[in-house]
Motif scaffolding. Structure first.
Motif, PDB file in Angstrom:
ATOM      1  N   ASP A 120       0.859  -1.187   0.000  1.00 33.11           N
ATOM      2  CA  ASP A 120       0.000   0.000   0.000  1.00 33.11           C
ATOM      3  C   ASP A 120       0.898   1.240   0.000  1.00 33.11           C
ATOM      4  OD1 ASP A 120      -1.781   2.037   0.373  1.00 33.11           O
ATOM      5  OD2 ASP A 120      -2.736   1.200   2.149  1.00 33.11           O
ATOM      6  N   LEU A 121       1.052   1.839  -1.177  1.00 31.03           N
ATOM      7  CA  LEU A 121       1.973   2.978  -1.303  1.00 31.03           C
ATOM      8  C   LEU A 121       1.354   4.290  -0.839  1.00 31.03           C
ATOM      9  CD1 LEU A 121       3.537   2.130  -4.785  1.00 31.03           C
ATOM     10  CD2 LEU A 121       4.342   1.486  -2.502  1.00 31.03           C
ATOM     11  N   SER A 122       0.077   4.261  -0.443  1.00 30.69           N
ATOM     12  CA  SER A 122      -0.595   5.491  -0.017  1.00 30.69           C
ATOM     13  C   SER A 122      -0.359   5.792   1.462  1.00 30.69           C
ATOM     14  CB  SER A 122      -2.100   5.390  -0.272  1.00 30.69           C
ATOM     15  OG  SER A 122      -2.695   4.408   0.567  1.00 30.69           O
ATOM     16  N   LYS A 123       0.189   4.819   2.206  1.00 31.38           N
ATOM     17  CA  LYS A 123       0.440   5.018   3.633  1.00 31.38           C
ATOM     18  C   LYS A 123       1.934   5.151   3.894  1.00 31.38           C
ATOM     19  CE  LYS A 123      -3.551   2.509   5.491  1.00 31.38           C
ATOM     20  NZ  LYS A 123      -3.988   1.333   6.296  1.00 31.38           N
ATOM     21  N   LYS A 124       2.270   6.100   4.727  1.00 30.91           N
ATOM     22  CA  LYS A 124       3.681   6.280   5.057  1.00 30.91           C
ATOM     23  C   LYS A 124       4.220   5.059   5.801  1.00 30.91           C
ATOM     24  CE  LYS A 124       6.744  10.137   5.930  1.00 30.91           C
ATOM     25  NZ  LYS A 124       6.846  11.542   6.379  1.00 30.91           N
ATOM     26  N   SER A 125       3.308   4.327   6.456  1.00 32.60           N
ATOM     27  CA  SER A 125       3.697   3.126   7.201  1.00 32.60           C
ATOM     28  C   SER A 125       3.672   1.883   6.320  1.00 32.60           C
ATOM     29  CB  SER A 125       2.758   2.926   8.386  1.00 32.60           C
ATOM     30  OG  SER A 125       1.407   2.804   7.929  1.00 32.60           O
ATOM     31  N   ASP A 140       6.773  11.198  -1.546  1.00 30.60           N
ATOM     32  CA  ASP A 140       6.636  12.477  -2.244  1.00 30.60           C
ATOM     33  C   ASP A 140       5.642  13.414  -1.577  1.00 30.60           C
ATOM     34  OD1 ASP A 140       4.124  11.536  -2.840  1.00 30.60           O
ATOM     35  OD2 ASP A 140       4.287  11.774  -5.007  1.00 30.60           O
ATOM     36  N   GLY A 141       5.220  13.047  -0.370  1.00 30.03           N
ATOM     37  CA  GLY A 141       4.270  13.880   0.368  1.00 30.03           C
ATOM     38  C   GLY A 141       2.880  13.285   0.410  1.00 30.03           C
TER      39      GLY A 141
END
Length: 251
Positions: free
Chosen positions: A197-202, A238-239
């Motif tokens: 899951d690339l949408s979570k920083k974790s 990338d934020g």
């Protein structure tokens, strides 16, 4: 009005009495059934078919749980054939399909799945434990060999197997935190099409790249990404999402 009130009270008392008799009757039946399971008296189990289908925890110990504890596989299969609910709960409140995911012998899980057990069932949790699916129990119990069985039965590759909005508890994310024993499971999930899951920083990719001297067992994972054209060691946030640059083979 007086007679009407008395009639209502009488009806309520009758309903409570009937309910109490029903509960007591079922408790007696379930207690007898559980004795048969423990003693291995398979022939007596069919006598309790109605109670098996209507079982609720107020009637006593779950016969499926009793069969597991007694390692009575024949009784366990027969109970499910007679209509025992694979989602009914053990004494701790955990559904049977979750309970069997903590057992090394895959027989129990395979039987549950064969009789309409839901591999994606979400247990709602309690005051101590978060909601979770069977796969979470399998991984936390180090029964990684049960993961392919759950996947083959329809378990999701993407849905969270435990509810925690602050962490990646997808099957891949959870496996990434389970140590050396889970490397094979991580590779299996990747081969099956699971993606971080690339949408979570974790995201789980933050764990995958920790393959240095202290955790060299993660190297097969970073190698898998390299072989699929991705360089995890050059990932960056990338934020809003993780970016994984293409893997370039050095000359």
């Amino acid at each position: 009005m007086y007679y009407r009130r008395n009639l209502i009270v009488a009806l309520l008392a009758t309903a409570l009495l009937v309910s109490a008799i029903y509960v007591v009757s079922n408790r007696i039946s379930i207690a007898s059934l559980n004795r048969s399971i423990r003693s291995g008296d398979i022939s007596s189990i069919r006598k309790h078919e109605k109670s098996i289908r209507q079982f609720r925890n107020i009637f006593g110990s779950n016969p499926l749980e009793v069969a597991i504890e007694a390692t009575n596989k024949e009784a366990f299969s027969l109970l499910l054939q007679l209509g025992a609910d694979p989602h009914s709960r053990d004494q701790s409140g955990l559904p049977i399909i979750h309970r069997v995911c903590a057992v090394a012998d895959s027989f129990w899980l395979e039987e549950v799945l064969k009789h309409n057990g839901d591999p994606n069932l979400m247990w709602p949790g309690d005051r101590v434990e978060r909601p979770r699916r069977p796969m979470y129990v399998a991984m936390q119990s180090s029964q990684f060999h049960l993961v392919p069985i759950l996947i083959d039965a329809g378990a999701s590759l993407t849905d969270s197997i435990m509810i925690d909005n602050n962490a990646d508890y997808s099957p891949l994310g959870n496996a990434s935190d389970c140590g050396p024993e889970a490397v094979g499971t991580v590779l299996y999930l990747l081969d099956k099409g699971a993606t971080p899951d690339l949408s979570k920083k974790s995201s789980s990719i933050t764990a995958f790249v920790q393959d240095g001297e202290d955790t060299p067992w993660r190297k097969p994972i970073t190698k898998w990404f390299q072989e699929h054209g991705m360089d995890l060691h050059k990932k960056f946030w990338d934020g809003s999402k993780w970016i994984i640059p293409p893997y370039v083979v050095s000359e």
